[in-house]
Design an enzyme around this catalytic site. Sequence first.
Site, PDB file in Angstrom:
ATOM      1  N   SER A 123     -11.375  46.845   9.740  1.00 43.50           N
ATOM      2  CA  SER A 123     -10.433  46.681   8.628  1.00 43.50           C
ATOM      3  C   SER A 123     -10.274  48.000   7.889  1.00 43.50           C
ATOM      4  O   SER A 123     -11.205  48.826   7.854  1.00 43.50           O
ATOM      5  CB  SER A 123     -11.005  45.632   7.676  1.00 43.50           C
ATOM      6  OG  SER A 123     -10.359  45.683   6.429  1.00 43.50           O
ATOM      7  N   TYR A 147     -18.354  42.332   2.130  1.00 48.31           N
ATOM      8  CA  TYR A 147     -17.477  42.147   3.295  1.00 48.31           C
ATOM      9  C   TYR A 147     -17.262  43.500   3.990  1.00 48.31           C
ATOM     10  O   TYR A 147     -17.406  43.627   5.209  1.00 48.31           O
ATOM     11  CB  TYR A 147     -16.145  41.543   2.839  1.00 48.31           C
ATOM     12  CG  TYR A 147     -15.013  41.683   3.828  1.00 48.31           C
ATOM     13  CD1 TYR A 147     -14.976  40.901   4.984  1.00 48.31           C
ATOM     14  CD2 TYR A 147     -13.987  42.611   3.624  1.00 48.31           C
ATOM     15  CE1 TYR A 147     -13.937  41.047   5.900  1.00 48.31           C
ATOM     16  CE2 TYR A 147     -12.953  42.747   4.524  1.00 48.31           C
ATOM     17  CZ  TYR A 147     -12.933  41.969   5.657  1.00 48.31           C
ATOM     18  OH  TYR A 147     -11.897  42.129   6.563  1.00 48.31           O
ATOM     19  N   LYS A 151     -18.266  45.166   7.926  1.00 44.28           N
ATOM     20  CA  LYS A 151     -17.365  45.847   8.874  1.00 44.28           C
ATOM     21  C   LYS A 151     -17.940  47.213   9.241  1.00 44.28           C
ATOM     22  O   LYS A 151     -17.928  47.612  10.407  1.00 44.28           O
ATOM     23  CB  LYS A 151     -15.957  45.989   8.279  1.00 44.28           C
ATOM     24  CG  LYS A 151     -15.214  44.679   8.111  1.00 44.28           C
ATOM     25  CD  LYS A 151     -14.854  44.052   9.460  1.00 44.28           C
ATOM     26  CE  LYS A 151     -14.176  42.707   9.314  1.00 44.28           C
ATOM     27  NZ  LYS A 151     -14.125  41.928  10.566  1.00 44.28           N
TER      28      LYS A 151
HETATM   29  C1  UD1 Z   1      -7.789  42.175   0.734  1.00 42.34           C
HETATM   30  C2  UD1 Z   1      -9.166  42.733   0.704  1.00 42.34           C
HETATM   31  C3  UD1 Z   1      -9.401  43.516   1.989  1.00 42.34           C
HETATM   32  C4  UD1 Z   1      -9.188  42.622   3.184  1.00 42.34           C
HETATM   33  C5  UD1 Z   1      -7.782  42.046   3.114  1.00 42.34           C
HETATM   34  C6  UD1 Z   1      -7.512  41.068   4.226  1.00 42.34           C
HETATM   35  C7  UD1 Z   1      -9.728  42.997  -1.662  1.00 42.34           C
HETATM   36  C8  UD1 Z   1     -10.018  43.950  -2.756  1.00 42.34           C
HETATM   37  N1  UD1 Z   1      -9.366  43.539  -0.480  1.00 42.34           N
HETATM   38  O1  UD1 Z   1      -6.870  43.270   0.777  1.00 42.34           O
HETATM   39  O2  UD1 Z   1     -10.699  44.043   2.008  1.00 42.34           O
HETATM   40  O3  UD1 Z   1      -9.354  43.350   4.379  1.00 42.34           O
HETATM   41  O4  UD1 Z   1      -7.595  41.371   1.862  1.00 42.34           O
HETATM   42  O5  UD1 Z   1      -8.106  39.835   4.011  1.00 42.34           O
HETATM   43  O6  UD1 Z   1      -9.815  41.796  -1.847  1.00 42.34           O
HETATM   44  N2  UD1 Z   1      -1.785  40.421  -5.134  1.00 42.34           N
HETATM   45  C9  UD1 Z   1      -1.149  39.842  -6.225  1.00 42.34           C
HETATM   46  N3  UD1 Z   1      -1.279  38.490  -6.411  1.00 42.34           N
HETATM   47  C10 UD1 Z   1      -1.992  37.699  -5.565  1.00 42.34           C
HETATM   48  C11 UD1 Z   1      -2.645  38.296  -4.449  1.00 42.34           C
HETATM   49  C12 UD1 Z   1      -2.521  39.661  -4.272  1.00 42.34           C
HETATM   50  O7  UD1 Z   1      -0.497  40.518  -7.015  1.00 42.34           O
HETATM   51  O8  UD1 Z   1      -2.088  36.473  -5.796  1.00 42.34           O
HETATM   52  C13 UD1 Z   1      -1.612  41.885  -4.897  1.00 42.34           C
HETATM   53  C14 UD1 Z   1      -2.904  42.670  -4.883  1.00 42.34           C
HETATM   54  O9  UD1 Z   1      -3.224  43.125  -6.164  1.00 42.34           O
HETATM   55  C15 UD1 Z   1      -2.552  43.793  -3.911  1.00 42.34           C
HETATM   56  C16 UD1 Z   1      -1.576  43.130  -2.920  1.00 42.34           C
HETATM   57  O10 UD1 Z   1      -1.064  42.001  -3.605  1.00 42.34           O
HETATM   58  O11 UD1 Z   1      -1.871  44.819  -4.557  1.00 42.34           O
HETATM   59  C17 UD1 Z   1      -2.229  42.680  -1.635  1.00 42.34           C
HETATM   60  O12 UD1 Z   1      -3.361  41.869  -1.930  1.00 42.34           O
HETATM   61  P1  UD1 Z   1      -4.155  41.053  -0.808  1.00 42.34           P
HETATM   62  O13 UD1 Z   1      -3.187  40.313   0.029  1.00 42.34           O
HETATM   63  O14 UD1 Z   1      -5.206  40.267  -1.486  1.00 42.34           O
HETATM   64  O15 UD1 Z   1      -4.768  42.154   0.129  1.00 42.34           O
HETATM   65  P2  UD1 Z   1      -5.716  43.411  -0.247  1.00 42.34           P
HETATM   66  O16 UD1 Z   1      -6.255  43.287  -1.618  1.00 42.34           O
HETATM   67  O17 UD1 Z   1      -4.956  44.644   0.095  1.00 42.34           O
END
Ligand code: UD1
Length: 335
Positions: A123, A147, A151
């Site tokens: 990842s 997590y 990895k």
């Molecule tokens: C997360 C994990 C990462 C993992 C990946 C896949 C964290 C810090 N990182 O990545 O290690 O490999 O998932 O499972 O948890 N967002 C919103 N609202 C939401 C959800 C997300 O605004 O309800 C935003 C987040 O702030 C971010 C983006 O959307 O900017 C993507 O978030 P997300 O899909 O959770 O992925 P990551 O945080 O990049």
Amino acid sequence: MKILVTGAAGYIGSHTALELLRAGHEVAGFDNLCNSSEKAVERVRELSGKPLRFEKIDLLDRPGLDRLFKEGFDAVLHFAGLKAVGESVEKPELYRRNNIEGSKNLLAAMAAAGCRRLVFSSSCTVYGEVKKNPVDESHPRAAVNPYGETKLAVEDMCLALSQTDPRWRTALLRYFNPVGAHESGRIGEDPKGVPNNLMPFVMQTAVGRRPKVRVWGKDYPTPDGTGVRDYIHVVDLALGHLAALERLDALKGAEAINLGAGRGYSVLEVIAAASKAVGRPIPYEICPRRAGDAAAIWADPTLAKVKLGWSASRDLAAMCGDHWRWQKDNPQGFA
Ligand code: UD1
């Protein structure tokens, strides 16, 4: 080739099993079904029109693995693992045992059976706090949560193995943000409970299971203030595994390769593209930042192009359109 897929009932495992079958490979899979449904396997059989042998086995079940490996496999695609960052902070031992000990068990069973070709689901989380975008594979690694630690540990195990035994060929595929679903709408991501990740939350909001999307922060140093990520269509990701499998012999020992699209989209851009796919605005509200989130991260996908001849081809509209078809046709997932 005869391929063993661990975590075959999961989101990326099921999509990859389907592409392997479509490409003419013989596939067997296992999964402990702790966060997945055997229905995904049935649907892969239905979509491919081909047999897919499946067993419910846990990575920690060494006799079960040894029995399976008696069949003789040319390579293993290793997806099985726990993947929720928040849960890993609450239950680090569970993550260590399942992801690290489980992978150790798998590697030992592979070595005992003389199968030394592996594609591992790593990842972009291994890059920790990103210093500069786009991120290439030479970026320093760091774990920022348990997590991520798992990895890193499995990457290290694979690197050590290939250093002590040069017969190993391993691709450590570092995924960016997988989203979307198979275009048929028959298989897709089915997170248990409230989704942590953006796209499943957006799509569950669109289908009426959640009132609105909470946008975690609009004060990041990005063009619209919301977080930027490299979203990659799960079918592109699956095809990346196929490419890695076909080029494994050309790799030197264990090599890390980014699988990303190579461009970033903000949270608001994703919500806008999803609203377009759904045909109506998806409600959202701006909330404070989520602890541990980075402002922006996207991949330099050059190495995948050079080493695997692979690049992502499905755009954000396809990611949203396909994810929506899956969610709309299966509002409760596989349940
Ligand atoms: C997360 C994990 C990462 C993992 C990946 C896949 C964290 C810090 N990182 O990545 O290690 O490999 O998932 O499972 O948890 N967002 C919103 N609202 C939401 C959800 C997300 O605004 O309800 C935003 C987040 O702030 C971010 C983006 O959307 O900017 C993507 O978030 P997300 O899909 O959770 O992925 P990551 O945080 O990049």
